[in-house]
Design a protein around this motif. Structure first.
Motif, short mmCIF file in Angstrom:
data_model
loop_
_atom_site.label_atom_id
_atom_site.label_comp_id
_atom_site.label_asym_id
_atom_site.label_seq_id
_atom_site.Cartn_x
_atom_site.Cartn_y
_atom_site.Cartn_z
N CYS A 42 0.68 -1.20 0.04
CA CYS A 42 -0.08 -0.08 -0.04
C CYS A 42 0.79 1.12 0.05
O CYS A 42 0.63 2.31 -0.41
CB CYS A 42 -1.06 -0.14 1.24
SG CYS A 42 -2.23 1.01 1.10
N ASN A 45 2.08 2.02 -3.66
CA ASN A 45 1.01 2.10 -4.62
C ASN A 45 0.27 3.55 -4.54
O ASN A 45 -0.40 3.61 -3.78
CB ASN A 45 0.13 0.91 -4.28
CG ASN A 45 -1.37 0.93 -5.43
OD1 ASN A 45 -1.13 1.77 -6.26
ND2 ASN A 45 -1.94 -0.07 -5.36
N ASP A 46 0.41 4.32 -5.59
CA ASP A 46 0.00 5.59 -5.29
C ASP A 46 -1.56 5.69 -5.65
O ASP A 46 -2.28 6.70 -5.22
CB ASP A 46 0.64 6.59 -6.23
CG ASP A 46 0.27 6.24 -7.84
OD1 ASP A 46 -0.43 5.10 -8.04
OD2 ASP A 46 1.00 6.60 -8.79
N TYR A 51 -0.62 5.53 0.79
CA TYR A 51 0.45 5.48 -0.21
C TYR A 51 1.63 6.50 0.50
O TYR A 51 1.21 7.58 1.31
CB TYR A 51 0.18 6.25 -1.50
CG TYR A 51 1.53 6.57 -2.32
CD1 TYR A 51 2.19 5.71 -2.88
CD2 TYR A 51 1.80 7.98 -2.64
CE1 TYR A 51 3.21 6.09 -3.59
CE2 TYR A 51 2.80 8.30 -3.70
CZ TYR A 51 3.65 7.41 -3.93
OH TYR A 51 4.43 7.60 -4.64
#
Length: 324
Positions: A42, A45-46, A51
């Motif tokens: 997480c 992951n943008d 994020y």
């Protein structure tokens, strides 16, 4: 050495691809492994609400008891004891002076009984009176030849393979990993990059004062018998602020000496805090609340109260040490 670190990361990346993309093969499947992987996925992951931008991906690790073993005594203390024995011929007075007499007679109970004052005496004579280059060479020589008193292997073979995998995994995912230890910074910097892939500028630890001097027309840094900074307990957040300048988003420790570092990390939401709990007497050692080395009492209570991750060595790790 920096090139070696990059190559190290690339090598690990290739190796991990070859083992069914499992980034932590020495970790048993379960909630602890899942918690680590899910946090990292997480954070990188943008599209995830949790994020973390690359520049803020700071992970801090205690060393003794978190990245390698620390029983029956801190390994840097074992280095200091060996140094006393090596220097004994130059100090005949040590035969009747404590705590040096106890060291020469292998009376470790008496060494322990000398307390903080005795420890400071030992560190003063074994870690000072030389240049930084001379100290580095002394540590390098010792780390190559010294053996653990019980396991009879080099101390560098007693690093925790699951934690090395974790360091590699974070490295691959854009995290900057730091050692934040109560141990001596100059002691750890000699070997940390080779063993952990962490370069010397990312090692924070306790230090003695040094001064610039001149020897044979060349500038040197001389180590003095004066404490400069203690990077333990409340000193750890201070060290993080002073030397990193960013708050960590992941923190790993194993004792009450790491509690303040974990609390400092816990100030922010969506951070990961973990404690390595020594529960495996067969493969390593089992100890916590009553141990004089690496005592884990208040930090364990707080971990349970706050929901921090507790890494159970017996349950969570398929193996403890690297294969040799």
């Amino acid at each position: 050495m920096r090139v070696m670190t990059v190559i190290f990361c690339l090598f690990v990346s290739v190796m991990n691809s070859a083992v069914a993309a499992d980034p932590l093969p020495s970790w048993n499947a379960g909630p602890t492994k899942d918690a680590i992987i899910n946090f990292v996925k997480c954070a990188t992951n943008d599209g995830c609400p949790l994020y973390i931008p690359p520049q803020d991906r700071i992970a801090v690790f205690d060393n003794d008891g978190t990245l390698w073993s620390e029983q029956p005594a801190y390994f840097q203390l074992m280095f200091a004891l060996d140094r006393v024995k090596a220097m004994a011929d130059q100090h005949p007075e040590w035969k009747t002076e404590q705590p040096f007499q106890a060291i020469l007679e292998n009376d470790f109970k008496a060494v322990a009984a000398s307390g903080k004052e005795g420890l400071l005496k030992i560190m003063a004579v074994t870690h000072s009176g030389m240049t930084t280059d001379e100290f580095e060479e002394t540590v390098r020589s010792w780390i190559k030849t010294a053996r653990h008193p019980q396991r009879k292997v080099p101390y560098t073979q007693l690093v925790f393979e699951p934690m090395r995998e974790l360091l590699n995994y974070l490295c691959e995912n854009g995290f900057k990993t730091y050692i934040v230890s109560g141990g001596g910074v100059d002691f750890m910097r000699v070997w940390a990059e080779d063993i952990y892939g962490i370069p010397p500028e990312q090692v924070i630890g306790s230090s003695v004062k040094v001064k610039l001097a001149n020897r044979d027309g060349k500038p040197v840094l001389e180590r003095l018998a004066e404490i400069d900074f203690i990077d333990d307990k409340a000193g750890k957040p201070v060290g993080i602020h002073r030397f990193i300048g960013r708050a960590p988003v992941m923190a790993f420790g194993n004792s009450d000496g790491d509690l303040q570092m974990l609390q400092w990390t816990d100030r922010k939401p969506h951070t990961f805090k973990a404690i390595v709990h020594h529960t495996d007497a067969k493969r390593e050692y089992a100890y916590d609340r009553q141990s004089p080395i690496g005592q884990l009492d208040k930090a364990l209570d707080q971990a349970q109260e706050k929901g921090w991750t507790v890494i159970d060595m017996q349950k969570d790790w398929t193996r403890i040490y690297p294969k040799h």
